[in-house]
Each structure stands twice: as structure tokens, then as C-alpha cells.
Design an enzyme around this catalytic site. Structure first.
Site, PDB file in Angstrom:
ATOM      1  N   THR B  97       0.810  -1.221   0.000  1.00 36.82           N
ATOM      2  CA  THR B  97       0.000   0.000   0.000  1.00 36.82           C
ATOM      3  C   THR B  97       0.842   1.269   0.000  1.00 36.82           C
ATOM      4  O   THR B  97       1.821   1.361   0.754  1.00 36.82           O
ATOM      5  CB  THR B  97      -0.890   0.004   1.262  1.00 36.82           C
ATOM      6  OG1 THR B  97      -1.602  -1.218   1.314  1.00 36.82           O
ATOM      7  CG2 THR B  97      -1.858   1.177   1.248  1.00 36.82           C
ATOM      8  N   TYR B 159      12.432  -3.202 -11.099  1.00 38.06           N
ATOM      9  CA  TYR B 159      12.040  -4.087 -12.206  1.00 38.06           C
ATOM     10  C   TYR B 159      13.020  -3.942 -13.368  1.00 38.06           C
ATOM     11  O   TYR B 159      13.418  -4.923 -14.010  1.00 38.06           O
ATOM     12  CB  TYR B 159      10.641  -3.767 -12.755  1.00 38.06           C
ATOM     13  CG  TYR B 159       9.518  -3.611 -11.757  1.00 38.06           C
ATOM     14  CD1 TYR B 159       9.624  -4.086 -10.463  1.00 38.06           C
ATOM     15  CD2 TYR B 159       8.333  -2.988 -12.142  1.00 38.06           C
ATOM     16  CE1 TYR B 159       8.575  -3.914  -9.568  1.00 38.06           C
ATOM     17  CE2 TYR B 159       7.285  -2.819 -11.251  1.00 38.06           C
ATOM     18  CZ  TYR B 159       7.416  -3.277  -9.961  1.00 38.06           C
ATOM     19  OH  TYR B 159       6.385  -3.104  -9.083  1.00 38.06           O
ATOM     20  N   GLU B 209      17.683   6.694  -4.841  1.00 40.70           N
ATOM     21  CA  GLU B 209      17.145   7.873  -5.519  1.00 40.70           C
ATOM     22  C   GLU B 209      17.404   9.080  -4.644  1.00 40.70           C
ATOM     23  O   GLU B 209      17.778   8.954  -3.478  1.00 40.70           O
ATOM     24  CB  GLU B 209      15.651   7.690  -5.810  1.00 40.70           C
ATOM     25  CG  GLU B 209      14.780   7.583  -4.571  1.00 40.70           C
ATOM     26  CD  GLU B 209      13.320   7.213  -4.901  1.00 40.70           C
ATOM     27  OE1 GLU B 209      13.090   6.513  -5.906  1.00 40.70           O
ATOM     28  OE2 GLU B 209      12.438   7.625  -4.142  1.00 40.70           O
ATOM     29  N   HIS B 248       7.754  10.448  -5.162  1.00 38.96           N
ATOM     30  CA  HIS B 248       7.842   9.806  -3.846  1.00 38.96           C
ATOM     31  C   HIS B 248       7.874  10.866  -2.759  1.00 38.96           C
ATOM     32  O   HIS B 248       8.554  11.884  -2.901  1.00 38.96           O
ATOM     33  CB  HIS B 248       9.127   8.989  -3.725  1.00 38.96           C
ATOM     34  CG  HIS B 248       9.015   7.628  -4.326  1.00 38.96           C
ATOM     35  ND1 HIS B 248      10.129   6.878  -4.632  1.00 38.96           N
ATOM     36  CD2 HIS B 248       7.952   6.883  -4.681  1.00 38.96           C
ATOM     37  CE1 HIS B 248       9.738   5.726  -5.145  1.00 38.96           C
ATOM     38  NE2 HIS B 248       8.417   5.714  -5.193  1.00 38.96           N
TER      39      HIS B 248
END
Lengths: 395, 294
Positions: B97, B159, B209, B248
Site C-alpha cells: 500500500t 524491475y 534515488e 515519492h
């Protein structure tokens, strides 16, 4: 959400934190009336940023006439992109010392941190840099909250390097125990990520009064604090009321999109913050300039993709769009349907380069190919292609 | 070998009947994950495609011996779901979530730590041990077994790296997404420690990041512990302007902290190879493993 000073102070007062008596004025006449009622007042621009004093947005006045004049001047101001729509008129304080008390998120400790310093009045970051020994911190247990003994320790530590307050320490520490508990209660009940009193004024009578207030609420918790959102909307003084804001970013907020406007001409859309940032990095590495950062997030449906593409193309500088999707929770077929619908309904003729892989990639690529959009094989290849295509367009 | 999850993991899914929960439960089962239970309050006693559903995590654990949980519930209920999982004795809780309020996460994280268990995420893609177990949303077909451990903050970039390494003929022991929120469970050092202890992990790719100082902390940990496996590091957001939050909640350069350069400098000083692109990650990892990329 950022609250204005007066809204923060209303919350502080409701929690039992002393604040100076004040009135909100939206016209110079209201400011004059406040001065008649309260006497000597400070007239303070209500904008959700710091540095108002330096910008000329705060005036101390002795008479109603002066209040009216200064309020008229301040209400005509635009402070770093924020038009001043109201002024807070509050009783001027006699000041013996200016302290600092604030609560914020400590990312490294992954807890809230309570910060106290006897060196108030200036930016706490500046104090931290110039006199780190004057800053005391407490990381309260998130379930128990700060205990009196912990706050006493915090207070003693923060007052240690303030010899001028030496005689007043015992009373100060005792006042700070209650005040800090109440401020923590405000921060936790409002999901605040910044909850700050700076300066916290020590009066000659020995009282502590919040002379300023800063409250910023975690946007992930906005839905729990709809009353505040409504208040901000009513005042047209919320983050969205900022005239200096980039109009594209304002539009994106209305559309519920995570969008940052940049200077270039290649529209960039990705799924996931890291991948979208990398999309921008790739465009730059291939000699292009990104026009934006737009993250469609996880699990975007066709409608959201359509919305995103439309958003990016609102910027007339955009010569082409690079859509970079690596589906995890996001499904390729949904994204493809959104791209195709947007292209057809918005009659997009500018180059679209789509890189698609991950969950449901076969289905998504097939849909795109059938619609005449050939998906790129790799992100790097796609970056090369979009830079070439947009350059060709400009030649 | 692997870290955190393997073929013996018995996985339950909280929020199994929701849109994402049901779709990804099917994906996880197709991957081979041993999904033993679902939890959906009020739907106990039913089943979803053969997976028994329970009202509470405690009931599910008692009946099935589940030891790993994947959470797909909406953000307002996620912190409670995390605590319910840890309280029921689940050893590893993986919270997919996103958009959970930060103060909720502060409490949930602390609760899990006090219970003596582990939390991965939130706002993370989950974890994969190829050929054995997947909990989360990482696409199935990109994972292959091999000697590389992957740990990343960004889901989709993780990924990218999995796929890139796979295409280069280098599989993974385990890939771990720690999530992009400022307050998360397992952090880089926690996962690196597990890779250090895993004899089959021969190299690690670390995907960071901009924002915060988790990458700098990882670099300090590598130096401090003498971690001796090769590390290839990739940082996204290198061209991001300061003061702009890049999606983010954690990804923002403010003042001197959080810049890509600070992270790259710290990781370089810790002996990591710095990759400028995903292709670079593949090339540098191949060099460190002493293999030729395919």
C-alpha cells in the site's frame, strides 16, 4: 496542507498554548478596528511561507490610523508569489527572550523529533549550522508520547548555553513541560509534519507565548482533516491560492496528477517516481530537455493515462511525449487503452514514443501496434528516438 | 539460497478480495508462491479461488501456519493491518500500500520492531526469490535465479534492473524493494546484512534515488562493516532540480541533503561501482561477477 499563522495559532490556543490576542482583518478598516480594540498591535501578512518580516509583510503600529495605512500597504503586497489576502492583527508582546520549540519528522530516526533551543527568532537550520550545541532534541516514543522527565531533560539541555536566562531556568523548564506536551498533542492529532513555534516569546512577567505558528499537515492524511482543507479553500489562501505558482502545476493538482513542470520540450510520463526520474535522466543523457515530470503512480487505469497525456500536452512547448511504463501493479493493456483513447480523442499529431514492459505487456503492446503506435524495445532506445523525433520537428 | 523468503514461506494476503489484492494474489500463485490464506474482515469462512479467507490474521495463522503476509489494503487501514500482522506473529510483513500517513507508519514500524518481527515497505513492490516465492507486485516473468542480490527504493526501477540483469544472463538470489516513503521498515543496511550472510549472493545491486540520506547510511554501513561483496549502485533523479518533490514522498533535494551527488560520492568512497544507466548496471555487475554478459 500548510496552515496560515492565524489558523495555526487557533489550533495552539484550543490546545491550551498561550497566544497573543488577535483579530483577522481582510480590509484596512478592519485592521484599524482591531487597533482600536487591542491598542499597540503587530499587523502581519497571512501567507503560507516564512521570511514575511524581511519582505516587509509585518509592521508594528501604535494607532488605528497607522494600522489602517500599514494594513493597506501589506494587503496590496505579493510575497514571493503569494498575494496577501488578510492580515493578522495581534497585541504586541514585550520580549525578554525569543526561544524555539518545534516538532518535525526525523527521517534518519524514523520518528518525530521535538526540537528546543534558547536561540529562537531565526531559522532553526541556521542555528543548527552555526551553534549546534544550542539545539536540544527529543525523539519521543510514538505510543507513549513525550514524558515530563524527557521534556525536562530537553529543556535543561536547550537552556544550558543561555547564561542570560540562568536565573529563570527552573520556572521556564516547568512551563515547557506543559507547553511541549500540548504542542505534541497538536502535531499528532493533526498529522502534522511540521509544527513550530518560532519565536516562543518569554515575557518580562515570565510567561511563554507563541508569537508565531507554523503547521504543515501530511498530505497523505488530508482526508482526515477535511475541515482544514475547507477552511483553506474558503479563504483562498491554501497552497492552491498561490498566484506565483506555475499554472501547469496548479492544473495538474486539480487533475490529481503528480506533475512537476520543467523547462524543456520533451513531455515525460512514467509509472513510479524512480522510473520517471530515470526517464528524465535518460532524455538528458541523450541530449534532450524534459518538459515535465509526470508519475502516473501505481495501478493507473486508462482514464488516468488519458488525463496524464492531456496534461503534458497542455504545455505548448512540448514537441513530443515519451511514455515509459514498467508494469508491476500497473497493467500494460490499461495503459495502452488510455494512450490510444487520448491520441484519438485529442487528435494528437506530435510524436509519441511508448516503451512498455512488465505486467500485461503482450496485451498492451498488441493494442498499441494495432492502433499504429509501435512500442520501443528499450527505455534507452525510446529516449534516443524521442530526442531525434523532436529535434527533427524543430529543424 | 535466498534472503527473507523462500519456497518454505507460507504466505497470507491481507486485503485479498480487493481489486489489487485479488489480481496480484493470482499472479503470486502463478509464480509459485505458497499462498495459504487470505484475510478480509467479515468474509471469514469463504474462499477465493480455493484460498481460505479468515476474518483476522490471528485466525489465519492459527489455521494455516502462515509466516509471511502481503498487505494490499487501502492506506487509511494499512498501519492497522501491519500491526495486526505482527501481533499475530507473522515474521515478515510486506506492505505494498502507498500513501499511508507518515505518523501512522512511525507507529506501525515501531510496533513491528517491538514484536521482534520484520516489516518491508510500505509503498514498496515487495520481494522475490526467483523460482521459489514472490510477495508483492514485481512482474513474474522477469525473474531468474542467480548470484545477484538486488535492493532498491524505487519499485519500477528495481524491475528495470531485474529485467536488465536477466537479459544479460544474470539472475538473482533475492530482489527486495524497500519502498519510497520516508518512514519504512527494513532499510538498505538491514537488507545488505542479509546478503552478507547469504553464501550464494556474490554481488549486490543497490538502487537509490534522491532525497533523505538512506544511500549515505548504506555507504557508511558498507565501510563500517567491511562488507566484502561487490556493490553496483544506481541513483535516479540525477538531473532533478532542487526543491521539487519528484513523486515519492521521500524524493526531494532540500538544502544540502538528498542530492544525487552526495549519494554517489558516499557510495564511491565505500567502494561501490557507480552505474550511470541500467545498461551500465548490467555491464558493471558482469565485470564484478567475472562473467561475460550475454
Amino acid at each position: 496542507m500548510k496552515l496560515l499563522e492565524y489558523q495555526a495559532k487557533q489550533r495552539f490556543a484550543a490546545a491550551g498554548i498561550p497566544v497573543p490576542p488577535g483579530r483577522l482583518a481582510r480590509t484596512p478598516e478592519e485592521a484599524a478596528a482591531a487597533a482600536r480594540e487591542l491598542g499597540r498591535i503587530a499587523v502581519k501578512a497571512q501567507v503560507p511561507i516564512g521570511g514575511r518580516g524581511k519582505a516587509g509583510g509585518i509592521a508594528v503600529v501604535d494607532t488605528p490610523e497607522e494600522a489602517q495605512r500599514e494594513a493597506a500597504r501589506i494587503l496590496a503586497m505579493d510575497i514571493r508569489g503569494y498575494p496577501v489576502r488578510s492580515v493578522w492583527c495581534e497585541t504586541g508582546l514585550s520580549i525578554d527572550a525569543e526561544l524555539y520549540l518545534g516538532i518535525t519528522l526525523d527521517r534518519d530516526r524514523r520518528r518525530l523529533v521535538i526540537i528546543f533551543s534558547a536561540a529562537g527568532g531565526m531559522e532553526i537550520e541556521q542555528v543548527a549550522e552555526e551553534a549546534p550545541e544550542r539545539i536540544a532534541k527529543l525523539w519521543p516514543d510514538p505510543f507513549a508520547g513525550p514524558q515530563p522527565f524527557e521534556i525536562r531533560r530537553l529543556a535543561f539541555a536547550g537552556l544550558k548555553h543561555a547564561p542570560e536566562l540562568h536565573d529563570r531556568v527552573p520556572k521556564l523548564v516547568s512551563s515547557l513541560v506543559g507547553l511541549t506536551s500540548r504542542l505534541y498533542e497538536v502535531a499528532t492529532s493533526l498529522d502534522a509534519l511540521t509544527c513550530e513555534i518560532n519565536p516562543l516569546v518569554l515575557t518580562p512577567e515570565g510567561n511563554l507565548v507563541a508569537a508565531d505558528g507554523k503547521l504543515e499537515i501530511d498530505e497523505n492524511a488530508d482526508s482526515r482533516h477535511k475541515d482544514i482543507a475547507e477552511e483553506l479553500a474558503r479563504d483562498e489562501t491554501g497552497d492552491d491560492g498561490r498566484s506565483g505558482d506555475d499554472p501547469f502545476e496548479v492544473e495538474a493538482r486539480k487533475r490529481g496528477l503528480t506533475y512537476v513542470h520543467l523547462d524543456g520540450d520533451i513531455g515525460c510520463i512514467g509509472n513510479g517516481a524512480g522510473l520517471t526520474m530515470n526517464t528524465l535522466d535518460l532524455v538528458k543523457q541523450h541530449g534532450g530537455e524534459p518538459a515535465d515530470f509526470l508519475d502516473i503512480g501505481g495501478g493507473a487505469n486508462a482514464e488516468r493515462v488519458h488525463n496524464a497525456l492531456e496534461m503534458v500536452l497542455l504545455d505548448p512547448k512540448v514537441r513530443g511525449v515519451f511514455i515509459n511504463i514498467f508494469g508491476g501493479i500497473t497493467r500494460g493493456d490499461e495503459v495502452a487503452r488510455g494512450i490510444i483513447a487520448a491520441r484519438d480523442e485529442l487528435h494528437i499529431t506530435k510524436p509519441l514514443v511508448v516503451r512498455m514492459t512488465g505486467t500485461m505487456e503482450e496485451e498492451g503492446r498488441k493494442l498499441l501496434e494495432e492502433a499504429g503506435i509501435v512500442p520501443a524495445k528499450t527505455a534507452t532506445g525510446a529516449a534516443e528516438t524521442i530526442v531525434q523525433l523532436t529535434r527533427a520537428g524543430s529543424a | 539460497m535466498s534472503v527473507l523468503v523462500d519456497r518454505s514461506s507460507r504466505v497470507l494476503i491481507q486485503g485479498i478480495t480487493g481489486r489489487e489484492g485479488s489480481f496480484h494474489t493470482a499472479q503470486m500463485r502463478a509464480f509459485g508462491t505458497n499462498i495459504v490464506a487470505g484475510v478480509s474482515p467479515g468474509k471469514g469462512g469463504t474462499d477465493q479461488e480455493g484460498v481460505p479467507i479468515f476474518d483476522t490474521v490471528a485466525d489465519a495463522v492459527a489455521a494455516t501456519g502462515a509466516d509471511v503476509s502481503g498487505i494490499f489494503v487501502p492506506p487509511a487501514f494499512a498501519a492497522d493491518a501491519i500491526m495486526e500482522s505482527a501481533a499475530a506473529g507473522i515474521e515478515l510483513t510486506v506492505c505494498i500500500t502507498e500513501l499511508i500517513p507518515v505518523q501512522d507508519m512511525i507507529r506501525a514500524r515501531e510496533f513491528v520492531i517491538r514484536s521482534g518481527h520484520q516489516l518491508l515497505g510500505a509503498n514498496c513492490p515487495g520481494i522475490v526469490t526467483p523460482g521459489q516465492c514472490k510477495v508483492g507486485i514485481i512482474p513474474n516473468h522477469i525473474n531468474t535465479p542467480g548470484p545477484v542480490g538486488i535492493v532498491g527504493r524505487s519499485g519500477t526501477l528495481t524491475y528495470e534492473v531485474i529485467q536488465g540483469l536477466g537479459q544479460g544472463g544474470m539472475g538473482q538470489t533475492t530482489s527486495v524493494g524497500i519502498g519510497g516513503d520516508p518512514v519504512m521498515g527494513l532499510s538498505f543496511p538491514d537488507v545488505l546484512q542479509r546478503f552478507a550472510d547469504d553464501s550464494e549472493t556474490r554481488a549486490v545491486v543497490l538502487i537509490g534515488e534522491i532525497g533523505g540520506s538512506d544511500e549515505e547510511n548504506a555507504a557508511a554501513w558498507i565501510r563500517g562493516t567491511g562488507f566484502d561483496k561487490p556493490v553496483v549502485a544506481f541513483i535516479s533523479g540525477r538531473t532533478a532540480p532542487p526543491g521539487k518533490r519528484m513523486g515519492h514522498a521521500g524524493a526531494i533535494i532540500s538544502g544540502n541533503t538528498g542530492s544525487a551527488q552526495s549519494k554517489l560520492d558516499a557510495l564511491t568512497a565505500a567502494g561501490a561501482d557507480i552505474a550511470d544507466t541500467i545498461e551500465d548496471v548490467v555491464r558493471l555487475t558482469a565485470v564484478r561477477l567475472g562473467t561475460q554478459p550475454r
